[in-house]
Design a protein around this motif. Structure first.
Motif, short mmCIF file in Angstrom:
data_model
loop_
_atom_site.label_atom_id
_atom_site.label_comp_id
_atom_site.label_asym_id
_atom_site.label_seq_id
_atom_site.Cartn_x
_atom_site.Cartn_y
_atom_site.Cartn_z
N ASN A 172 0.87 -1.18 0.00
CA ASN A 172 0.00 0.00 0.00
C ASN A 172 0.91 1.23 0.00
O ASN A 172 2.14 1.11 0.00
N LYS A 187 -3.79 2.26 -3.37
CA LYS A 187 -3.97 3.61 -2.82
C LYS A 187 -5.35 3.77 -2.17
O LYS A 187 -5.98 4.82 -2.28
N GLY A 188 -5.83 2.71 -1.53
CA GLY A 188 -7.14 2.77 -0.89
C GLY A 188 -8.21 3.17 -1.88
O GLY A 188 -8.29 2.61 -2.97
N ARG A 189 -9.00 4.19 -1.54
CA ARG A 189 -10.07 4.64 -2.44
C ARG A 189 -9.51 5.33 -3.69
O ARG A 189 -10.23 5.66 -4.61
N VAL A 225 -5.19 2.00 -7.77
CA VAL A 225 -3.96 1.23 -7.78
C VAL A 225 -3.06 1.63 -8.97
O VAL A 225 -3.55 2.10 -9.99
N ILE A 236 -11.22 3.08 -8.47
CA ILE A 236 -12.01 2.02 -7.82
C ILE A 236 -13.40 1.94 -8.48
O ILE A 236 -13.78 2.84 -9.24
N LYS A 249 -14.30 -2.08 5.88
CA LYS A 249 -13.20 -2.28 4.93
C LYS A 249 -12.12 -3.30 5.33
O LYS A 249 -11.17 -3.52 4.58
N GLY A 306 -9.91 -6.29 5.40
CA GLY A 306 -9.66 -7.34 4.40
C GLY A 306 -9.56 -6.83 2.98
O GLY A 306 -9.24 -7.61 2.07
N ASP A 343 -6.10 -7.51 1.52
CA ASP A 343 -5.90 -8.95 1.22
C ASP A 343 -6.72 -9.36 0.01
O ASP A 343 -6.26 -10.14 -0.83
N PHE A 384 -7.74 -7.48 -2.50
CA PHE A 384 -7.14 -6.95 -3.72
C PHE A 384 -5.93 -7.81 -4.12
O PHE A 384 -5.82 -8.27 -5.26
N THR A 436 -9.47 -5.57 -8.01
CA THR A 436 -10.35 -4.45 -7.65
C THR A 436 -11.77 -4.95 -7.38
O THR A 436 -12.40 -4.56 -6.39
N ALA A 461 -11.87 -6.76 -4.03
CA ALA A 461 -11.82 -5.82 -2.90
C ALA A 461 -13.16 -5.08 -2.75
O ALA A 461 -13.66 -4.90 -1.64
N THR A 462 -13.73 -4.68 -3.86
CA THR A 462 -15.03 -3.98 -3.83
C THR A 462 -16.09 -4.87 -3.21
O THR A 462 -16.89 -4.43 -2.38
N VAL A 465 -15.55 -5.18 0.70
CA VAL A 465 -15.92 -4.06 1.58
C VAL A 465 -17.44 -3.88 1.71
O VAL A 465 -17.90 -3.09 2.52
N1 LIG Z 1 -13.51 1.66 0.41
C1 LIG Z 1 -13.16 1.03 -0.71
N2 LIG Z 1 -14.04 0.90 -1.75
C2 LIG Z 1 -13.70 0.23 -2.86
N3 LIG Z 1 -12.49 -0.32 -3.05
C3 LIG Z 1 -11.58 -0.20 -2.09
C4 LIG Z 1 -11.86 0.47 -0.85
N4 LIG Z 1 -10.76 0.40 -0.08
C5 LIG Z 1 -9.84 -0.28 -0.79
N5 LIG Z 1 -10.32 -0.64 -1.99
C6 LIG Z 1 -9.60 -1.43 -3.04
O1 LIG Z 1 -8.69 -2.27 -2.39
C7 LIG Z 1 -7.35 -1.96 -2.78
C8 LIG Z 1 -6.44 -2.09 -1.58
O2 LIG Z 1 -6.82 -1.16 -0.59
P1 LIG Z 1 -5.76 -0.40 0.34
O3 LIG Z 1 -4.82 0.38 -0.50
O4 LIG Z 1 -6.56 0.31 1.37
O5 LIG Z 1 -4.96 -1.63 0.95
P2 LIG Z 1 -4.34 -1.80 2.42
O6 LIG Z 1 -3.93 -0.48 2.95
O7 LIG Z 1 -3.31 -2.86 2.27
O8 LIG Z 1 -5.60 -2.35 3.18
P3 LIG Z 1 -5.65 -3.25 4.50
O9 LIG Z 1 -5.77 -2.27 5.61
O10 LIG Z 1 -6.89 -4.08 4.29
O11 LIG Z 1 -4.39 -4.07 4.55
C9 LIG Z 1 -7.41 -0.56 -3.40
O12 LIG Z 1 -6.41 -0.40 -4.37
C10 LIG Z 1 -8.83 -0.52 -3.98
O13 LIG Z 1 -8.83 -1.13 -5.26
#
Ligand SMILES: Nc1ncnc2c1ncn2[C@@H]1O[C@H](COP(=O)(O)OP(=O)(O)OP(=O)(O)O)[C@@H](O)[C@H]1O
Ligand SMILES: [Mg+2]
Length: 325
Positions: A202, A236-238, A241, A254, A262, A264, A267, A269, A291, A294-295, A298
């Motif tokens: 991330n 990059k979270g919301r 990527v 996204i 949120k 998991g 994992d 993704f 994607t 992950a969608t 959540v």
């Molecule tokens: N709220 C959301 N709605 C839709 N897709 C999301 C959301 N949050 C994350 N994602 C998807 O999941 C992918 C991974 O999320 P994120 O970058 O937050 O990972 P992370 O920080 O490793 O998360 P975690 O805390 O679960 O380990 C993102 O690139 C996006 O495609």
């Protein structure tokens, strides 16, 4: 022969929701905000939900849901949480022959306080962390791929042995390292990272590894491309990527969705991306499956409940491809 063996933590996650939790601005906390509840009192919990979690078992659930022959290797405690994890692994048709049980420490456990779309997690690292190199049934590992979910705390000591074993035995490696692994240091990590096929981070992890603020995306990827010969992914979270294969950069946002909880997502993704890449060898397809997984994740409470199942239709996010100069 397994398609993939996963490593990392196995936890019991407890989700709590209450109207009596308050979020307050407070400079003392790293995020600038804290949660409050009444002292010396009882707090009514509106909703409680139990689910198994931990990167190693969450990823294994995606692999199994997508039709892969998968085993999870990790340690659990000899307790009711451990029993629940074993039962859940079996329910997901994940092979449990490499799961070790210990009386030394309780099973890992996370308490998740939810507030709207966000949450604060209390993490207890127990049995998962004390898996030792000599206990691992190395000779029985017959697989095409290893998936390394975050190896937290002392489990990070297994990073090098697992990667080296995989390389020596022509097993491909997908890895989503956590802070404990990244903190092993640049010199220690260099030879390990050079053996990895897919590295998923991330933004914070990408910055920690490259020592470059994640906002300077191209510089981050230049460094990642120097560090690993394979594919580098930054989520990059919301914000979606970014992926590099050393020649092209692939970017996606996204999918529209209603986030319920949120835990998991990372994992879902990463494992979805790996499934897509193994199945088609195509990065845009891997991004789309990651994607969508992950969608879907959540939109349910818990890290495993919302994961896509094989054959279930899923929406595809747009991927933009640019040549690196
Ligand atoms: N709220 C959301 N709605 C839709 N897709 C999301 C959301 N949050 C994350 N994602 C998807 O999941 C992918 C991974 O999320 P994120 O970058 O937050 O990972 P992370 O920080 O490793 O998360 P975690 O805390 O679960 O380990 C993102 O690139 C996006 O495609
Ligand atoms: Mg993560």
């Amino acid at each position: 022969m397994f398609d993939i063996i996963t490593f990392g933590s196995a936890t019991l996650d407890v989700f709590l929701k209450s109207k009596d939790f308050l979020v307050r601005k407070e400079k003392k906390f790293v995020t600038g905000k804290g949660i409050c509840f009444p002292f010396a009192s009882k707090v009514d919990i509106k909703d409680v939900f139990f689910s198994t979690g931990g990167g190693g078992t969450n990823a294994a659930a995606t692999f199994s849901n997508q039709g892969f022959k998968v085993a999870y290797c990790g340690k659990i405690g000899k307790d009711i949480f451990g029993e629940k994890i074993l039962k859940d692994l079996k329910k997901f048709k994940i092979d449990t022959r490499f799961v070790l049980e210990t009386g030394e420490k309780p099973t890992n456990c996370s308490i998740i306080f939810s507030f709207g779309k966000d949450r604060t997690v209390f993490v207890y690292r127990g049995a998962s962390e004390i898996l030792k190199k000599k206990e691992i049934p190395w000779k029985e590992f017959k697989a095409n791929w290893f998936y390394l979910a975050p190896l937290s705390g002392k489990l990070a000591n297994l990073f090098a042995p697992l990667v080296n074993f995989a390389k020596e035995n022509k097993i491909k490696i997908a890895c989503n390292p956590g802070n404990s692994q990244i903190n092993l240091g640049k010199n220690f990590l260099k030879p390990i990272l050079s053996k990895i096929d897919i590295l998923i981070l991330n933004q914070e992890e990408a910055s920690l590894l490259t020592q470059i603020p994640y906002q300077r995306e191209r510089e981050v990827f230049k460094k990642l491309d120097e560090m690993i010969p394979g594919i580098a992914v930054m989520t990059k979270g919301r914000g979606g990527v970014v992926v590099s294969d050393g020649e092209y950069i692939f970017e996606a946002g996204i999918l529209p969705s209603k986030t319920i909880e949120k835990t998991g997502a990372g994992d879902a993704f990463s494992s979805g991306f790996v499934v897509g890449f193994i199945k088609k060898g195509d990065i845009p397809y891997a991004i789309q499956l990651g994607t969508a997984n992950a969608t879907s994740c959540v939109q349910e409470v818990g890290a495993k409940a919302g994961l896509l199942k094989k054959g279930q239709p899923w929406p595809k996010v747009k991927v933009v491809k640019t040549k690196l100069k």
